[in-house]
Design a protein around this motif. Structure first.
Motif, short mmCIF file in Angstrom:
data_model
loop_
_atom_site.label_atom_id
_atom_site.label_comp_id
_atom_site.label_asym_id
_atom_site.label_seq_id
_atom_site.Cartn_x
_atom_site.Cartn_y
_atom_site.Cartn_z
N GLY A 161 42.19 9.35 -16.65
CA GLY A 161 41.91 8.31 -15.66
C GLY A 161 40.51 8.41 -15.09
O GLY A 161 40.18 7.70 -14.14
N ASN A 162 39.68 9.26 -15.64
CA ASN A 162 38.28 9.36 -15.23
C ASN A 162 37.38 9.21 -16.46
O ASN A 162 36.59 10.09 -16.78
N GLY A 163 37.53 8.06 -17.12
CA GLY A 163 36.79 7.87 -18.37
C GLY A 163 35.78 6.74 -18.34
O GLY A 163 35.01 6.58 -19.29
N VAL A 164 35.76 5.94 -17.28
CA VAL A 164 34.84 4.81 -17.26
C VAL A 164 33.40 5.30 -17.43
O VAL A 164 32.66 4.80 -18.27
N SER A 167 40.87 -1.21 -16.89
CA SER A 167 40.70 -0.12 -15.91
C SER A 167 40.37 -0.63 -14.51
O SER A 167 40.25 -1.82 -14.27
N GLY A 168 40.18 0.35 -13.60
CA GLY A 168 39.71 0.02 -12.26
C GLY A 168 38.20 -0.13 -12.23
O GLY A 168 37.63 -0.54 -11.22
N GLY A 170 42.28 -1.68 -25.33
CA GLY A 170 43.06 -0.68 -24.58
C GLY A 170 42.59 -0.56 -23.14
O GLY A 170 42.39 -1.56 -22.43
N CYS A 171 42.42 0.69 -22.68
CA CYS A 171 42.02 0.92 -21.28
C CYS A 171 40.74 0.20 -20.90
O CYS A 171 40.56 -0.18 -19.74
N SER A 172 39.84 0.06 -21.85
CA SER A 172 38.50 -0.44 -21.51
C SER A 172 38.52 -1.91 -21.09
O SER A 172 37.52 -2.41 -20.57
N VAL A 209 44.95 1.64 -38.10
CA VAL A 209 45.16 2.69 -39.10
C VAL A 209 46.65 3.00 -39.11
O VAL A 209 47.20 3.51 -38.13
N GLY A 231 37.21 1.11 -27.72
CA GLY A 231 36.95 1.15 -26.28
C GLY A 231 35.55 1.70 -26.03
O GLY A 231 34.72 1.82 -26.94
N SER A 232 35.30 2.06 -24.76
CA SER A 232 33.95 2.55 -24.45
C SER A 232 33.65 3.87 -25.15
O SER A 232 32.49 4.18 -25.43
N THR A 233 34.68 4.66 -25.47
CA THR A 233 34.42 5.89 -26.24
C THR A 233 33.99 5.55 -27.66
O THR A 233 32.96 6.03 -28.15
N GLN A 286 36.00 2.07 -11.99
CA GLN A 286 35.36 2.99 -11.04
C GLN A 286 34.65 4.10 -11.82
O GLN A 286 35.29 5.02 -12.33
N GLU A 295 39.66 -1.20 -35.22
CA GLU A 295 40.40 -1.48 -33.98
C GLU A 295 41.72 -2.16 -34.35
O GLU A 295 41.73 -3.14 -35.08
N ALA A 296 42.80 -1.63 -33.79
CA ALA A 296 44.12 -2.19 -34.10
C ALA A 296 44.23 -3.65 -33.66
O ALA A 296 44.77 -4.49 -34.38
#
Ligand SMILES: Cc1cc2nc3c(=O)[nH]c(=O)nc-3n(C[C@H](O)[C@H](O)[C@H](O)COP(=O)(O)OP(=O)(O)OC[C@H]3O[C@@H](n4cnc5c(N)ncnc54)[C@H](O)[C@@H]3O)c2cc1C
Length: 480
Positions: free
Chosen positions: A409-412, A106-107, A101-103, A245, A72-74, A109, A94-95
């Protein structure tokens, strides 16, 4: 309400993969998120175009210096900054597929925030000095993110954030927060009347007024993460999809990460698995995160008549003051996105009641759009930590393992800065830097707790029951 599964974006979408998407996937139940599964049917997946080239699944045993788990973005920003600033070309495992995943759900935002706590809550928890230092750090992360959104083609809209009071009693709290943002942290945050919101942004019928913060960039999150991946691969980073993994042993300081195609032996490991972190991945993460489902929908494009009836004048993103808040905005192409939280377990995620929550919200907030066709509906697991703040840390100084998770929920926006800091730590460049004394850097993720008083892994099996009760209470408090 029916969903038109055929009403897809006309642009190219990633080719279907071998394994079907599993809508019931649940990280507290499954051992890992699958192998090469198809993407969730999100609008972002349908409109991002083909994913960047990757390096194929791991095939055979390999030795690497740094392995990153999660793309993801992380994970991608950690890889990017390791290569760009420290000369380390990491290997990303990456699985499923890139940014699966979230990336890709997401919204989009991008807020000047991380974790679930507001700045007033930072002060209450750590005092004003630490809150100011934390603010400087999160703000630096937001500015860095803003810079990246100018380099990557990701439909960025730099229009700030409107935080809407969904009933008049919520205005006082917003006013207090806006004043604190101005007086303690020097932001140009201000209050807006309901009339101003309706006149200058959109005719949102629930709002009683709003807090406006100029910091906020809405993006196409999958185009953004693909952009990070392209940058990272151009610097020599390897990205292996369909390589979950599935086993992890450490022998003489070397991590043996077992994937279906071979074992990756790594000197250092960065874990960037967000809300998709399986309970069995590594004991250092077991019971340390609470995955919470967030549902999202995207409508068909609004007609000119609907745009005029709802007075949409801006693509600034919006959230409201419900505890299980709605997040929404007008996207490029004039579709409306709206999301919230409602279902608790993966098994429950497909229940139409969760879709209805969102379509009812559209009808309440924008009556001219009542019954509008929904073209995309999906959900994903948000990584919430048990004290509502993220951690970017080496949880055991004796082990060459680091993680960046728990954004709530604040990871974008913040995930890219977390990746930059994680890269510094993995590269061994974090020594003596005062910033790493901040609460998000200096301790591991806590275990579940009761009212913030007693913390123990023994509470983990009861979390879902507690969550169900809390959701009922939140609904009662917000709607009655
Ligand atoms: C519906 C929804 C709406 C959201 N809206 C917003 C928003 O508007 N604003 C905001 O700031 N944040 C939002 N978020 C959160 C935000 O999307 C994330 O914080 C951000 O994308 C960072 O994600 P990540 O890279 O940490 O994790 P992810 O993007 O979830 O990536 C983790 C990856 O790890 C992989 N993985 C897991 N286990 C393994 C394993 N064993 N082996 C290999 N790979 C593995 C997964 O397959 C996954 O692709 C939202 C999240 C959801 C689900």
């Amino acid at each position: 309400m029916t969903i038109d599964a055929t009403a897809h974006f006309t642009g190219s979408a990633p080719a279907p993969s071998g394994q079907a998407y599993d809508p019931r996937y649940d990280p507290l139940v499954a051992r890992n998120p699958g192998t090469g599964r198809a993407y969730a049917p999100s609008y972002w997946v349908a409109s991002a175009g083909q994913p960047p080239e990757d390096d194929g699944p791991v095939s055979g045993d390999i030795d690497v210096d740094v392995a990153i788990i999660g793309s993801g973005s992380t994970g991608m920003s950690t890889a990017l900054y390791l290569a760009q600033e420290h000369g380390i070309a990491a290997t990303v495992l990456e699985a499923n597929q890139a940014a699966w995943g979230c990336s890709s759900r997401s919204g989009g935002q991008g807020q000047n925030a991380s974790g679930r706590l507001k700045r007033s809550q930072w002060i209450a928890r750590w005092g004003i000095d630490t809150a100011r230092k934390l603010d400087a750090e999160i703000r630096a992360g937001f500015e860095n993110f803003r810079g990246l959104t100018r380099q990557i083609d990701c439909e960025a809209f730099d229009g700030g954030h409107l935080y809407l009071a969904h009933r008049p009693e919520k205005l006082a709290g917003l006013e207090t927060e806006a004043r604190l943002m101005r007086e303690q942290f020097g932001y140009a945050t201000r209050m807006m009347s309901a009339e101003e919101v309706r006149r200058d942004y959109c005719d949102e019928r629930e709002t009683a007024g709003a807090l406006f913060e100029p910091e906020g960039v809405g993006i196409h999150p999958l185009k953004f993460t693909f952009g990070l991946m392209r940058k990272a691969r151009a610097l020599g980073v390897k990205v292996h999809p369909a390589s979950p993994v599935q086993g992890w042993t450490t022998i003489d300081g070397i991590h043996h990460l077992r994937t279906p195609g071979g074992t990756v032996r790594a000197r250092r490991v960065a874990v960037c698995t967000g809300g998709y972190t399986g309970q069995a991945l590594n004991p250092l993460l077991k019971n340390r995160l609470m995955p919470i489902l967030s549902n999202s929908v995207v409508t068909r494009p609004l007609t000119d008549a609907e745009l005029s009836a709802t007075n949409f004048k801006s693509r600034t993103f919006l959230t409201d003051t419900r505890t299980l808040r709605f997040y929404y905005r007008l996207l490029e192409g004039n579709r409306l996105q709206i999301g919230s939280r409602s279902s608790v377990s993966g098994a429950d995620a497909e229940d139409p009641v969760h879709l209805k929550l969102l379509t009812d919200a559209i009808a309440r907030k924008f009556p001219p759009l009542a019954g509008i066709r929904i073209d995309y509906s999906w959900w994903g697991w948000v990584d919430v930590s048990h004290d509502m703040m993220p951690r970017i840390t080496q949880p055991d100084p004796g082990k060459s393992i680091w993680y960046a998770v728990g954004y709530g929920g604040n990871g974008v926006s913040f995930s890219t800065w977390a990746g930059k800091r994680l890269a510094e730590r993995v590269a061994g460049k974090d020594g003596g830097q005062e910033v790493f004394e901040l609460p998000i850097y200096r301790s591991p993720l806590p275990f579940p707790n009761v009212l913030g008083l007693v913390e123990s892994p023994a509470f983990a099996p009861f979390r879902r029951a507690g969550q169900r009760m809390l959701y009922k209470w939140y609904w009662f408090r917000d709607e009655k």
